[in-house]
Design a protein around this motif. Structure first.
Motif, PDB file in Angstrom:
ATOM      1  N   ALA A 152       0.636  -1.161   0.001  1.00 35.41           N
ATOM      2  CA  ALA A 152       0.006   0.122  -0.039  1.00 35.41           C
ATOM      3  C   ALA A 152       0.960   1.302   0.066  1.00 35.41           C
ATOM      4  CB  ALA A 152      -0.921  -0.101   1.234  1.00 35.41           C
ATOM      5  N   ALA A 153       2.097   1.281   0.554  1.00 37.96           N
ATOM      6  CA  ALA A 153       3.084   2.304   0.530  1.00 37.96           C
ATOM      7  C   ALA A 153       4.469   1.687   0.528  1.00 37.96           C
ATOM      8  CB  ALA A 153       2.885   3.141   1.781  1.00 37.96           C
ATOM      9  N   LEU A 154       5.313   2.333  -0.185  1.00 37.82           N
ATOM     10  CA  LEU A 154       6.948   2.106  -0.013  1.00 37.82           C
ATOM     11  C   LEU A 154       7.443   2.933   0.775  1.00 37.82           C
ATOM     12  CD1 LEU A 154       6.889   1.129  -4.003  1.00 37.82           C
ATOM     13  CD2 LEU A 154       6.429  -0.385  -2.084  1.00 37.82           C
ATOM     14  N   LEU A 155       8.819   2.332   1.246  1.00 37.29           N
ATOM     15  CA  LEU A 155       9.633   3.028   2.029  1.00 37.29           C
ATOM     16  C   LEU A 155      10.950   3.244   1.722  1.00 37.29           C
ATOM     17  CD1 LEU A 155       8.422   1.135   5.302  1.00 37.29           C
ATOM     18  CD2 LEU A 155       7.642   3.383   4.622  1.00 37.29           C
ATOM     19  N   MET A 156      11.831   4.306   1.967  1.00 36.95           N
ATOM     20  CA  MET A 156      13.217   4.343   1.501  1.00 36.95           C
ATOM     21  C   MET A 156      14.023   4.316   2.859  1.00 36.95           C
ATOM     22  SD  MET A 156      15.230   7.519  -0.294  1.00 36.95           S
ATOM     23  CE  MET A 156      16.786   7.423  -0.181  1.00 36.95           C
ATOM     24  N   GLY A 157      14.981   3.587   3.070  1.00 37.05           N
ATOM     25  CA  GLY A 157      15.838   3.440   3.958  1.00 37.05           C
ATOM     26  C   GLY A 157      17.186   3.442   3.659  1.00 37.05           C
TER      27      GLY A 157
ATOM     28  N   ALA B 206      13.318   0.134  -9.717  1.00 33.12           N
ATOM     29  CA  ALA B 206      12.128  -0.959  -9.406  1.00 33.12           C
ATOM     30  C   ALA B 206      10.869  -0.408 -10.467  1.00 33.12           C
ATOM     31  CB  ALA B 206      11.738  -0.600  -7.842  1.00 33.12           C
ATOM     32  N   GLN B 207      11.162   0.793 -11.290  1.00 35.45           N
ATOM     33  CA  GLN B 207      10.071   1.210 -12.021  1.00 35.45           C
ATOM     34  C   GLN B 207       8.699   1.388 -11.327  1.00 35.45           C
ATOM     35  OE1 GLN B 207       9.698  -2.111 -14.968  1.00 35.45           O
ATOM     36  NE2 GLN B 207      11.400  -1.177 -16.351  1.00 35.45           N
ATOM     37  N   ILE B 208       8.952   2.253 -10.258  1.00 33.94           N
ATOM     38  CA  ILE B 208       7.968   2.546  -9.213  1.00 33.94           C
ATOM     39  C   ILE B 208       7.464   3.846  -9.496  1.00 33.94           C
ATOM     40  CG2 ILE B 208       7.258   2.929  -7.043  1.00 33.94           C
ATOM     41  CD1 ILE B 208       7.215  -0.032  -7.778  1.00 33.94           C
ATOM     42  N   ALA B 209       6.306   4.373  -9.650  1.00 37.77           N
ATOM     43  CA  ALA B 209       5.943   5.730  -9.689  1.00 37.77           C
ATOM     44  C   ALA B 209       6.282   6.616  -8.376  1.00 37.77           C
ATOM     45  CB  ALA B 209       4.309   5.979  -9.801  1.00 37.77           C
ATOM     46  N   PRO B 210       6.756   7.838  -8.266  1.00 42.59           N
ATOM     47  CA  PRO B 210       7.192   8.447  -7.372  1.00 42.59           C
ATOM     48  C   PRO B 210       6.082   8.648  -6.165  1.00 42.59           C
ATOM     49  CG  PRO B 210       8.121   9.616  -9.269  1.00 42.59           C
ATOM     50  CD  PRO B 210       7.071   8.719  -9.669  1.00 42.59           C
ATOM     51  N   GLU B 211       4.928   8.835  -6.626  1.00 41.70           N
ATOM     52  CA  GLU B 211       3.983   9.007  -5.546  1.00 41.70           C
ATOM     53  C   GLU B 211       3.859   7.692  -4.539  1.00 41.70           C
ATOM     54  OE1 GLU B 211       1.915   8.076  -9.420  1.00 41.70           O
ATOM     55  OE2 GLU B 211       3.488   9.627  -8.668  1.00 41.70           O
ATOM     56  N   ARG B 212       4.134   6.619  -5.111  1.00 43.22           N
ATOM     57  CA  ARG B 212       4.112   5.404  -4.211  1.00 43.22           C
ATOM     58  C   ARG B 212       4.961   5.368  -2.929  1.00 43.22           C
ATOM     59  NH1 ARG B 212       3.999  -0.225  -7.087  1.00 43.22           N
ATOM     60  NH2 ARG B 212       3.405  -0.767  -4.736  1.00 43.22           N
TER      61      ARG B 212
ATOM     62  N   GLY C 112       9.170  -4.805   4.662  1.00 40.12           N
ATOM     63  CA  GLY C 112      10.256  -4.679   4.711  1.00 40.12           C
ATOM     64  C   GLY C 112      11.083  -5.610   3.516  1.00 40.12           C
ATOM     65  N   ARG C 113      10.257  -5.899   2.646  1.00 33.47           N
ATOM     66  CA  ARG C 113      10.651  -6.703   1.528  1.00 33.47           C
ATOM     67  C   ARG C 113      11.422  -5.824   0.524  1.00 33.47           C
ATOM     68  NH1 ARG C 113       8.569  -8.254  -3.730  1.00 33.47           N
ATOM     69  NH2 ARG C 113       6.700  -7.128  -3.283  1.00 33.47           N
ATOM     70  N   VAL C 114      12.670  -6.002   0.207  1.00 33.26           N
ATOM     71  CA  VAL C 114      13.535  -5.155  -0.272  1.00 33.26           C
ATOM     72  C   VAL C 114      13.294  -5.290  -2.068  1.00 33.26           C
ATOM     73  CG1 VAL C 114      15.948  -4.352  -1.258  1.00 33.26           C
ATOM     74  CG2 VAL C 114      15.339  -5.036   0.974  1.00 33.26           C
ATOM     75  N   LEU C 115      12.846  -4.208  -2.558  1.00 33.87           N
ATOM     76  CA  LEU C 115      12.441  -3.997  -4.277  1.00 33.87           C
ATOM     77  C   LEU C 115      13.689  -3.231  -4.872  1.00 33.87           C
ATOM     78  CD1 LEU C 115       8.759  -2.550  -3.724  1.00 33.87           C
ATOM     79  CD2 LEU C 115       9.635  -4.915  -3.742  1.00 33.87           C
TER      80      LEU C 115
END
Length: 352
Positions: A51-56, A106-112, A73-76
């Motif tokens: 539902a949301a992605l995180l940067m660590g 990861a080819q992820i949209a920034p808003e995620r 915590g699954r790394v993409l």
């Protein structure tokens, strides 16, 4: 958690939905799911991991490492690079670049991407977010990095000491899972500790709890020469161990990693024996004050089996009941995964 004050874009969510989402992100008791959370919950009503992605991120004196992961915590995606040598705002720009690289890989949209966590080799004041005791990251001392980095990344941001992030990661996904009182001791270029006490990070009044480099072990704490790095660190840092090897008659060239790869060197064995004895005294001191149920070790030196074998023997000599000790289950990802966990908590705080 030292987080950038901000608000999650939760337009259209009712107040009960925001409260439920905040509790779910913080892994607290959330109760029944409100009807207007369909974008966040799955068919069975729980919070969706995607539902949301995180940067660590883990920013050290030599390496900048970042991951993009989901709420579990699954790394993409992951990126690593030498830390920007200019320091200061160049490090902040490097974080911005790593954010872009992660999303592209990861080819992820920034808003995620909803929040970020940043670990740094420094103490972070839990109230102001200002850095101090930051000898390895130049020109950032005194800055409120939760504000500076939060604006650069345009995200809610949590900022913590790097070893605090490591213990947070191990408590979430590693050997500290399910335990309320755990410490993580990182030994490499220097030494540091992060502690979870009753399930919460131990920070102290100024964010400097766990600075065991200053323990009065192995060197004279009244000697001004030890004040910059700390008495203990002055005798067990990588540079100090290499100097001790030479002073003990060691002649093999190379750095510590190369010395570890040459078994049978009596001069280096003596260095490791001395290191284990000093580290055992540090563990004894920590256990006397915090009484953890588990001690986790990491870092390029702290995770070496040659040291852990000697440490176990030394602890048996100085403690009637040595603590349960383990090498980090997350390895060099402990810090970045802990930072992702901190990001998840920052996201929860942004809903307040």
């Amino acid at each position: 958690m030292t987080a950038l004050p901000g608000r999650l874009d939760a337009a259209g969510l009712s107040a009960p939905a925001r409260r439920w989402l905040r509790a779910a992100l913080a892994e607290s008791e959330a109760g029944p799911v409100p009807e207007d959370l369909t974008d966040w919950t799955g068919p069975e009503g729980g919070l969706r991991d995607d539902a949301a992605l995180l940067m660590g991120s883990d920013i050290g004196g030599t390496k900048a490492q970042s991951v993009l992961c989901d709420l579990s915590g699954r790394v993409l995606a992951e990126v690593k690079a030498p830390t920007a040598p200019e320091g200061g705002l160049a490090v902040v720009e490097q974080l911005r670049a790593q954010k872009t690289a992660l999303l592209e890989r990861a080819q992820i949209a920034p808003e995620r991407l909803r929040a970020a966590g940043i670990g740094l080799p420094a103490a972070v004041d839990p109230r102001s977010g200002r850095l101090h005791r930051a000898p390895n990251v130049s020109d950032l001392e005194g800055r409120d990095l939760r504000d500076v980095i939060g604006r650069a990344l345009d995200l809610p941001v949590a900022v913590e000491n790097d070893v605090n992030m490591a213990v947070l990661g191990e408590s979430w996904l590693g050997h500290g899972r399910g335990r309320e009182n755990v410490v993580f001791i990182a030994l490499g270029t220097g030494i540091g500790m992060g502690a979870m006490v009753h399930g919460r990070l131990l920070r102290g009044a100024h964010g400097a709890a766990g600075e065991i480099a200053a323990l009065p072990i192995g060197a004279d704490p009244f000697d001004p020469a030890t004040h910059a790095s700390g008495a203990l660190e002055s005798v067990i840092s990588s540079a100090a161990l290499r100097a001790a090897y030479a002073a003990g008659g060691g002649t093999a060239p190379g750095n510590l990693r190369e010395l570890f790869e040459r078994p049978g060197d009596p001069a280096f064995a003596a260095v490791l024996d001395g290191l284990a004895a000093k580290l055992a005294q540090a563990v004894l001191s920590v256990c006397a004050v915090i009484d953890p149920s588990r001690v986790i070790f990491g870092g390029s030196i702290g995770s070496r089996p040659e040291l852990q074998e000697r440490l176990a023997a030394a602890l048996a000599r100085c403690m009637p009941e040595p603590p349960d000790c383990h090498v980090s289950a997350l390895g060099n990802r402990a810090g970045v995964l802990g930072a992702a966990r901190a990001a998840r908590l920052a996201l929860a705080e942004s809903l307040a």
